[in-house]
Design a protein around this motif. Structure first.
Motif, short mmCIF file in Angstrom:
data_model
loop_
_atom_site.label_atom_id
_atom_site.label_comp_id
_atom_site.label_asym_id
_atom_site.label_seq_id
_atom_site.Cartn_x
_atom_site.Cartn_y
_atom_site.Cartn_z
N THR A 140 51.88 60.27 -32.02
CA THR A 140 53.17 60.13 -31.36
C THR A 140 53.00 60.06 -29.84
OG1 THR A 140 54.20 61.37 -33.15
CG2 THR A 140 55.47 61.16 -31.13
N ARG A 141 52.10 60.95 -29.33
CA ARG A 141 51.84 60.95 -27.90
C ARG A 141 51.26 59.60 -27.45
NH1 ARG A 141 50.05 66.19 -27.71
NH2 ARG A 141 47.96 65.56 -28.21
N LYS A 142 50.38 59.05 -28.29
CA LYS A 142 49.64 57.86 -27.90
C LYS A 142 50.49 56.61 -28.00
CE LYS A 142 45.07 55.84 -28.79
NZ LYS A 142 43.87 55.95 -29.65
N TYR A 143 51.30 56.52 -29.07
CA TYR A 143 51.98 55.25 -29.35
C TYR A 143 53.46 55.24 -29.07
CZ TYR A 143 47.64 53.95 -31.61
OH TYR A 143 46.33 53.69 -31.85
N HIS A 144 54.06 56.41 -28.98
CA HIS A 144 55.52 56.42 -28.84
C HIS A 144 55.98 57.20 -27.62
CE1 HIS A 144 55.55 54.75 -32.82
NE2 HIS A 144 55.02 55.83 -33.34
N SER A 145 55.09 57.46 -26.68
CA SER A 145 55.52 58.23 -25.51
C SER A 145 56.22 57.30 -24.52
CB SER A 145 54.33 58.92 -24.85
OG SER A 145 53.37 57.97 -24.43
N GLY A 146 57.28 57.78 -23.95
CA GLY A 146 57.98 57.04 -22.94
C GLY A 146 58.89 55.96 -23.47
#
Ligand SMILES: [Zn+2]
Ligand SMILES: [Zn+2]
Length: 99
Positions: free
Chosen positions: A93-99
């Motif tokens: 989630t941090r890698k692909y959906h942050s921001g």
């Protein structure tokens, strides 16, 4: 977990069979769990994960990911089709959906 497997106790010797001594509380010397996993796959399934899955009734028609979520304590990413252990989903989630 839905497993009926008996509780295993580390013995102080690496379970891959290399005879290394390992610290209390560990089954494997560092990385040897992966080696043992690959060795078992070679012995039983011709080193084919597809064969492994098929043997246990999984494949394109029966998702092992769905089974892991419903029975193995895995989680699904709320934003896409990714599934994994809770820590993996957090990383994803941090890698692909942050921001
Ligand atoms: Zn070992
Ligand atoms: Zn996702």
């Amino acid at each position: 977990m839905s497993t009926n497997e008996p509780r295993l106790i580390p013995t102080g010797t690496c379970w891959c069979g290399c005879n290394s001594s390992v610290g209390l509380g560990s089954f494997f010397a560092r990385g040897h769990d992966k080696t043992a996993e690959a060795a078992l796959l070679a012995v039983l399934y011709d080193s084919s994960v597809a064969r492994l899955l098929h043997h246990h009734g999984y494949g394109p028609d029966k998702s092992v990911l769905d089974a892991a979520v419903s029975e193995g304590g895995w989680e699904e990413c709320p934003r896409c089709e990714y599934a994994g252990a809770p820590a993996s989903v957090r990383n994803h989630t941090r890698k692909y959906h942050s921001g």
